[in-house]
Write an enzyme that holds these catalytic residues in place. Sequence first.
Site, mmCIF file in Angstrom:
data_model
loop_
_atom_site.group_PDB
_atom_site.id
_atom_site.type_symbol
_atom_site.label_atom_id
_atom_site.label_comp_id
_atom_site.label_asym_id
_atom_site.label_seq_id
_atom_site.Cartn_x
_atom_site.Cartn_y
_atom_site.Cartn_z
ATOM 1 N N HIS A 157 -0.757 -2.956 -3.487
ATOM 2 C CA HIS A 157 -0.508 -1.942 -2.327
ATOM 3 C C HIS A 157 -1.466 -2.745 -1.120
ATOM 4 C CE1 HIS A 157 -0.072 1.968 -0.611
ATOM 5 N NE2 HIS A 157 -0.970 1.328 0.393
ATOM 6 N N CYS A 189 -4.483 4.788 6.399
ATOM 7 C CA CYS A 189 -5.296 5.971 5.992
ATOM 8 C C CYS A 189 -5.976 6.669 7.016
ATOM 9 C CB CYS A 189 -6.268 5.575 4.954
ATOM 10 S SG CYS A 189 -7.453 6.978 4.285
#
Length: 312
Positions: A207, A240
Amino acid sequence: MKLPTHVTVCEVAPRDGFQAIHEWIPTEKKVEIVKMLASTGLTSMEITSFVHPKAIPQLRDAEEVVRAMQDQQEIKLRALVPNVRGAARAIDVGIKKLKLMLSATDSHSLSNSNCLVKDALEGMKPIIELAQKHDVAVGGSISVAFGCPFEGKVPLEKICSIIEHYQSLGIHEVSLADSTGVANPQQVDHMLGVLVKQFSSVTFSMHLHNTRGMALANAVAALQQGIVHFDSSIAGLGGCPYLPGATGNIATEDLIHAFEQMGVRTGVNEARLLAVARQVKDMIGYDGGSFLLQAGPCSQLHQKPTSQQKLG
């Protein structure tokens, strides 16, 4: 350079991409984008996260988005879950694969989940038991695996310890996340060289975020270690909200194009994918740094000059 012949790419924009966008995306627009992505030949998608609405307001419509995709049998859907309550919500709405949340460092864990790593690990057992009861698959993840913005480089021994704990819980799929794009190809090659050998029964996926422009180089380094599972986000959306300086994932169109150019098959229709990326950019209002949206694919040729130009 010996590379795998085929890979699987999981589209994570509906979760990782949307969570980074502050302005509310109407549910019907989310569903439209998800269905467009499903039409490209992608076979795996992280469709949402069942977190508390106060934590990620953008994903408060998780159930509605999943319900709208129940007729899409050709694509496998997974969802990120932080706790048992989130897992129950996901299972109740028909999700067949859960992805667990876990940080490699206490600092990121406190920022992202308000708990220490050891506490997060202890909280996974009831999630796994609930999933087993409903015949739902579970995969693990390790955020900031290649470096933490609060603590710096994460010792490889710590990553190994987390994977061992995952194995003790019966988890044999682990996603390694470069959450703020600090990894480099040499580091990826070394870490995976150790992990693939030491944990031969574990399926690893990558990822990758492209914060410092090294995501594609890191993907190639992972390919060379035999990794065949990758996450990416259309138009490079993502980041994030609990990480300083976090930016988007590697763009799905960039990753697919690069792999196909190297002879690594993805099963994705490149032309359709690029068209969807352009549509998503228009619908969202920006892209996260997609190179293909700027330059187009290598096959895109331009008009030849018709005559020699005179200089001077």
